[in-house]
Design an enzyme around this catalytic site. Sequence first.
Site, PDB file in Angstrom:
ATOM      1  N   GLN A 158      39.636  35.125  31.484  1.00  0.00           N
ATOM      2  CA  GLN A 158      38.757  36.281  31.241  1.00  0.00           C
ATOM      3  C   GLN A 158      37.327  35.991  31.716  1.00  0.00           C
ATOM      4  O   GLN A 158      36.352  36.493  31.147  1.00  0.00           O
ATOM      5  CB  GLN A 158      38.780  36.681  29.764  1.00  0.00           C
ATOM      6  CG  GLN A 158      40.029  37.463  29.381  1.00  0.00           C
ATOM      7  CD  GLN A 158      40.199  38.743  30.209  1.00  0.00           C
ATOM      8  OE1 GLN A 158      39.241  39.431  30.523  1.00  0.00           O
ATOM      9  NE2 GLN A 158      41.436  39.050  30.581  1.00  0.00           N
ATOM     10  N   SER A 159      37.200  35.192  32.769  1.00  0.00           N
ATOM     11  CA  SER A 159      35.882  34.786  33.261  1.00  0.00           C
ATOM     12  C   SER A 159      35.110  35.928  33.932  1.00  0.00           C
ATOM     13  O   SER A 159      35.617  36.577  34.869  1.00  0.00           O
ATOM     14  CB  SER A 159      36.067  33.659  34.273  1.00  0.00           C
ATOM     15  OG  SER A 159      34.886  33.474  35.023  1.00  0.00           O
ATOM     16  N   ASN A 160      33.891  36.122  33.466  1.00  0.00           N
ATOM     17  CA  ASN A 160      32.990  37.091  34.115  1.00  0.00           C
ATOM     18  C   ASN A 160      32.436  36.532  35.421  1.00  0.00           C
ATOM     19  O   ASN A 160      32.153  37.268  36.364  1.00  0.00           O
ATOM     20  CB  ASN A 160      31.835  37.423  33.173  1.00  0.00           C
ATOM     21  CG  ASN A 160      32.326  38.032  31.879  1.00  0.00           C
ATOM     22  OD1 ASN A 160      33.053  39.022  31.896  1.00  0.00           O
ATOM     23  ND2 ASN A 160      31.966  37.428  30.756  1.00  0.00           N
TER      24      ASN A 160
END
Length: 355
Positions: free
Chosen positions: A98-100
């Site tokens: 879920q890395s921005n």
Amino acid sequence: MSASREAAANSAGVLPLTTPQLRARIAELPRLRLAHLPTPLDFCPRLTAALGGPRIYIKRDDLTGLAFGGNKTRQLEFLFPGILEQKPDTVIAGAYTQSNWCRQITATAAKLGLKARLILVHGEKGPVPQGNLLLDRLMGAEVTVVDLRDMHDLAPLLAAAGEELRRAGRRPYVIQPFDLEVLATSAIGYVNQAAELDDQLSEAGLKADYIYLAGANITPAGIQLGQKALGRATKVVSICPISWKDDRAADISRIASAAARRLNLPISLEPGEVSVDEGYIGERYGVVTPAGRAALRFVAETEGIILDPVYSAKAMSGLIDHIRRGRIGKNETVVFVHTGGTPAVFAYANELIAD
Ligand SMILES: *Cc1c(COP(=O)(O)O)cnc(C)c1O
């Protein structure tokens, strides 16, 4: 410039800088325009009233605009020119699923006609095609999900992915997330944000007593360096989303000092000048806390502004707790930096609606 700022500038030769002077320093570095700037500075009257003061403003860096925006867009404006010098056909990056960071890198690559290859650590959400991972896929990233206990073990995997592509005749560029050059160059984006915010506050006739944000390294380093270069007394409080073995204040000061060297500024930031609060992480990185969920819903219900569960909601829970403990005066002014990350609300739907 006030008399005291003038005197300090004279004795130090250059410091403090005015915002045009700081912007001029930044303009000497290569930059790729990616963000919609300036981001708005929104007063939050209902949130302020509900908490009984201080005055709360939200700096909307969730609205930087690149594939749902966020703080990484500002950072990548300064990181990408060095990458493009190497004429890659592919960028390789990694973090959690879920890395921005990886979502905004993928968007930048798409805009530039480059391929994105992501090595993503399973973390809390794994391969569920939601939130950031869904967006990565929609933008054409080639994704591998791995299971690692320690994020620092990712570096050799990224390097190996680079080797593999090179052997296949491609021109990959590996973005190493813990490399000091990467961190310091990216931090310039937040030195620039400090100048932008300073101008917005001046135009509105405001003075910020505090800046609160969710920060682990790059963002607080840039903001604190910018504040120091401008000679501001605003206290920057970083609410940490993640627990790492090494000392956060030491790391942030090291990145800020390296960024100062890139800007030719005779400034170093000492660990003692950095305020990092690791008290709101909860169980661990990426796990919703009850206080974070309450803060997210509170801001949503009072202002119609959506925070993210992993970073900004925990930071807001820290700000609310500091206010309740009387650490901030009722008549003081707080700027809360919304660092983005909003796509994750969809990946965390179940945790966020649980009562
Ligand atoms: C990455 C991230 C942060 C932390 O930024 P650093 O530059 O690592 O300090 C905060 N908020 C969001 C939403 C992020 O994606």
